[in-house]
Scaffold this motif. Structure first.
Motif, short mmCIF file in Angstrom:
data_model
loop_
_atom_site.label_atom_id
_atom_site.label_comp_id
_atom_site.label_asym_id
_atom_site.label_seq_id
_atom_site.Cartn_x
_atom_site.Cartn_y
_atom_site.Cartn_z
N VAL A 46 -3.45 -14.77 -3.95
CA VAL A 46 -4.69 -15.28 -3.35
C VAL A 46 -5.62 -15.75 -4.46
O VAL A 46 -5.89 -15.01 -5.41
CB VAL A 46 -5.36 -14.19 -2.51
N PRO A 47 -6.14 -16.95 -4.37
CA PRO A 47 -6.85 -17.55 -5.50
C PRO A 47 -8.29 -17.08 -5.68
O PRO A 47 -8.82 -17.16 -6.79
CB PRO A 47 -6.83 -19.05 -5.17
N ASP A 48 -8.99 -16.64 -4.64
CA ASP A 48 -10.42 -16.36 -4.78
C ASP A 48 -10.79 -15.04 -4.11
O ASP A 48 -10.06 -14.53 -3.25
CB ASP A 48 -11.25 -17.50 -4.19
N ARG A 49 -11.94 -14.51 -4.47
CA ARG A 49 -12.41 -13.22 -3.97
C ARG A 49 -12.80 -13.30 -2.50
O ARG A 49 -12.67 -12.32 -1.77
CB ARG A 49 -13.60 -12.75 -4.81
N GLY A 53 -11.31 -10.92 0.30
CA GLY A 53 -12.16 -10.08 1.12
C GLY A 53 -11.84 -10.22 2.60
O GLY A 53 -11.84 -9.23 3.35
N LEU A 54 -11.56 -11.45 3.04
CA LEU A 54 -11.18 -11.67 4.44
C LEU A 54 -9.88 -10.95 4.76
O LEU A 54 -9.74 -10.34 5.83
CB LEU A 54 -11.03 -13.17 4.71
N LEU A 55 -8.91 -11.02 3.85
CA LEU A 55 -7.63 -10.35 4.09
C LEU A 55 -7.81 -8.84 4.18
O LEU A 55 -7.20 -8.18 5.05
CB LEU A 55 -6.65 -10.70 2.97
N LEU A 56 -8.64 -8.29 3.32
CA LEU A 56 -8.87 -6.84 3.36
C LEU A 56 -9.55 -6.45 4.68
O LEU A 56 -9.17 -5.46 5.32
CB LEU A 56 -9.73 -6.41 2.18
N ASP A 57 -10.54 -7.23 5.09
CA ASP A 57 -11.20 -6.96 6.38
C ASP A 57 -10.20 -7.04 7.53
O ASP A 57 -10.26 -6.26 8.48
CB ASP A 57 -12.34 -7.95 6.61
N GLY A 58 -9.29 -8.01 7.44
CA GLY A 58 -8.28 -8.17 8.48
C GLY A 58 -7.34 -6.98 8.56
O GLY A 58 -6.99 -6.53 9.66
N VAL A 59 -6.95 -6.44 7.42
CA VAL A 59 -6.03 -5.30 7.41
C VAL A 59 -6.73 -4.05 7.93
O VAL A 59 -6.13 -3.24 8.66
CB VAL A 59 -5.48 -5.09 5.98
N ILE A 60 -8.00 -3.86 7.58
CA ILE A 60 -8.74 -2.71 8.10
C ILE A 60 -8.91 -2.82 9.61
O ILE A 60 -8.73 -1.85 10.35
CB ILE A 60 -10.10 -2.59 7.39
N LEU A 61 -9.24 -4.03 10.09
CA LEU A 61 -9.33 -4.24 11.54
C LEU A 61 -7.97 -4.03 12.19
O LEU A 61 -7.88 -3.56 13.34
CB LEU A 61 -9.85 -5.65 11.83
N ALA A 62 -6.89 -4.36 11.47
CA ALA A 62 -5.54 -4.20 12.01
C ALA A 62 -5.23 -2.74 12.31
O ALA A 62 -4.52 -2.44 13.27
CB ALA A 62 -4.51 -4.77 11.04
N MET A 183 -14.77 -1.01 -4.20
CA MET A 183 -15.51 -2.04 -3.49
C MET A 183 -15.00 -3.44 -3.79
O MET A 183 -15.45 -4.41 -3.18
CB MET A 183 -17.00 -1.94 -3.85
N ASN A 184 -14.07 -3.54 -4.73
CA ASN A 184 -13.43 -4.82 -5.05
C ASN A 184 -12.20 -4.99 -4.18
O ASN A 184 -11.27 -4.18 -4.24
CB ASN A 184 -13.05 -4.85 -6.54
N ALA A 185 -12.17 -6.03 -3.35
CA ALA A 185 -11.09 -6.20 -2.37
C ALA A 185 -9.72 -6.27 -3.03
O ALA A 185 -8.76 -5.69 -2.55
CB ALA A 185 -11.35 -7.44 -1.52
N ALA A 186 -9.62 -6.99 -4.14
CA ALA A 186 -8.32 -7.16 -4.78
C ALA A 186 -7.80 -5.85 -5.35
O ALA A 186 -6.59 -5.57 -5.28
CB ALA A 186 -8.43 -8.22 -5.89
N LEU A 187 -8.68 -5.04 -5.91
CA LEU A 187 -8.25 -3.78 -6.51
C LEU A 187 -8.00 -2.69 -5.47
O LEU A 187 -7.16 -1.82 -5.68
CB LEU A 187 -9.31 -3.31 -7.52
N PHE A 188 -8.73 -2.73 -4.37
CA PHE A 188 -8.56 -1.73 -3.31
C PHE A 188 -7.43 -2.11 -2.35
O PHE A 188 -7.00 -1.28 -1.55
CB PHE A 188 -9.87 -1.56 -2.55
N TRP A 189 -6.98 -3.35 -2.42
CA TRP A 189 -5.95 -3.85 -1.50
C TRP A 189 -4.70 -2.98 -1.45
O TRP A 189 -4.20 -2.68 -0.36
CB TRP A 189 -5.59 -5.28 -1.86
#
Length: 345
Positions: A46-49, A53-62, A183-189
């Protein structure tokens, strides 16, 4: 009599009594491992933060949608109250860190326990209901918790409409990471993705086991299951609690990543988001709620810029319900079956 004499030993000795066998379990676990490893590569692709962030929100909602989908698939019950477990777990974690000074890991476990405990309490009240009665009871109880959290009497604990911050002392680690990394989406992913895959595996195993077969029997004809000697209350309650625990896991991860909890996590809009995501992705498969949640979060981000978010969301939901009753994964399932039929010819 001879037919019965032959049939009974087959039922007792058959390896399909539990709905699982060694080859099926190994194949499912192999797919889960592949999915887990492949998902870990997402932050490098994924190229940008913002997208991350959207992907992380999507997985949590999942995770929230997975719990709803499990109930709908195996019992035919639609819940609008799972935000109580999602938000209850998030608030419990925040209260434990803010009010009692707990570390992040004990607070996370406490949040998960509180969310699951709320599922037990609500389940005892609602699982005997079905259809619209079940839906309205879960909605009413979920909104009751929302109203309690915003009351003046609850302000010292929940912050009412101001919400509550997750407080972590400097130097304290969350899953081996400082709070800034959480709190960093990429690191918490990786943490969130592994949690999603693990939850999906547990739900898949339960659904394919004897427990899942009993649930489907209850869904199809509860009265006949009772006449056949099966108790229906405990399986229904157990399924409700399991689905609530998955939603609570999502709430814990949400609170850690956001470091803030507001009444929105208990609100009707959050309940609607999770249900719509599950329906759009497809309630008939385990992957449906996950696909739906990712698609829903992305669509929200796109539609929101137009100022007509609710209009477009409603139109998309109508299109899915009318033309794609099985959701996104249902369409792909039909195409796959059609392809295999043609290949067989």
């Amino acid at each position: 009599m001879s037919t019965l004499a032959v049939a009974e030993p087959e039922v007792v000795a058959s390896p399909s009594k539990t709905g699982l066998h060694r080859r099926l379990v190994l194949r499912g676990l192999a797919i889960a491992v592949v999915a887990a490893v492949a998902g870990l590569a997402v932050p490098y692709v994924v190229p940008d933060r913002y997208t991350m962030g959207l992907l992380l929100d999507g997985v949590i909602l999942a995770l929230l949608a997975l719990g709803i989908g499990f109930l709908a698939r195996h019992l035919g019950l639609i819940s609008l109250g799972h935000t109580a477990f999602f938000g209850g777990a998030a608030y419990a974690l925040a209260i434990a860190t803010q009010q009692w000074g707990w570390g992040p890991l004990p607070a996370a476990l406490f949040g998960l326990a509180v969310g699951t405990g709320l599922a037990v309490l609500m389940g005892l009240l609602v699982v005997r209901a079905s259809g619209m009665g079940f839906l309205m009871l879960t909605l009413a109880l979920g909104q009751a918790l929302y109203q309690f959290c915003v009351q003046t009497v609850a302000r010292p604990w929940t912050g009412a409409y101001d919400g509550l911050q997750v407080h972590v002392e400097p130097g304290q680690a969350v899953f081996g990471m400082p709070m800034d990394d959480v709190m960093n989406a990429a690191l918490f992913w990786p943490v969130v993705w592994i949690a999603l895959v693990a939850a999906a595996v547990v739900l898949w195993l339960l659904g394919r086991a004897r427990f899942g077969i009993v649930l489907e029997g209850i869904r199809e004809n509860e009265e006949r299951m009772r006449f056949s000697g099966f108790g229906t209350f405990r399986p229904r309650l157990a399924a409700f609690v399991v689905s609530g625990a998955v939603a609570a896991l999502g709430g814990v991860l949400f609170a850690l990543n956001a470091a803030y909890v507001s009444p929105d996590v208990l609100g009707f809009l959050k309940a609607g988001d999770s249900l719509i995501a599950a329906i759009v992705g497809g309630l008939g498969s385990l992957a449906g709620p996950v696909v739906g949640a990712l698609a829903y979060v992305w669509a929200q981000a796109e539609f929101n810029s137009s100022g007509n978010l609710q209009l477009y969301t409603g139109v998309a939901l109508v299109v899915v319900l009318v033309f794609l009753p099985g959701g996104i994964t249902g369409v792909f399932g039909k195409l796959r079956r059609r392809f295999w039929r043609r290949g067989g010819k």
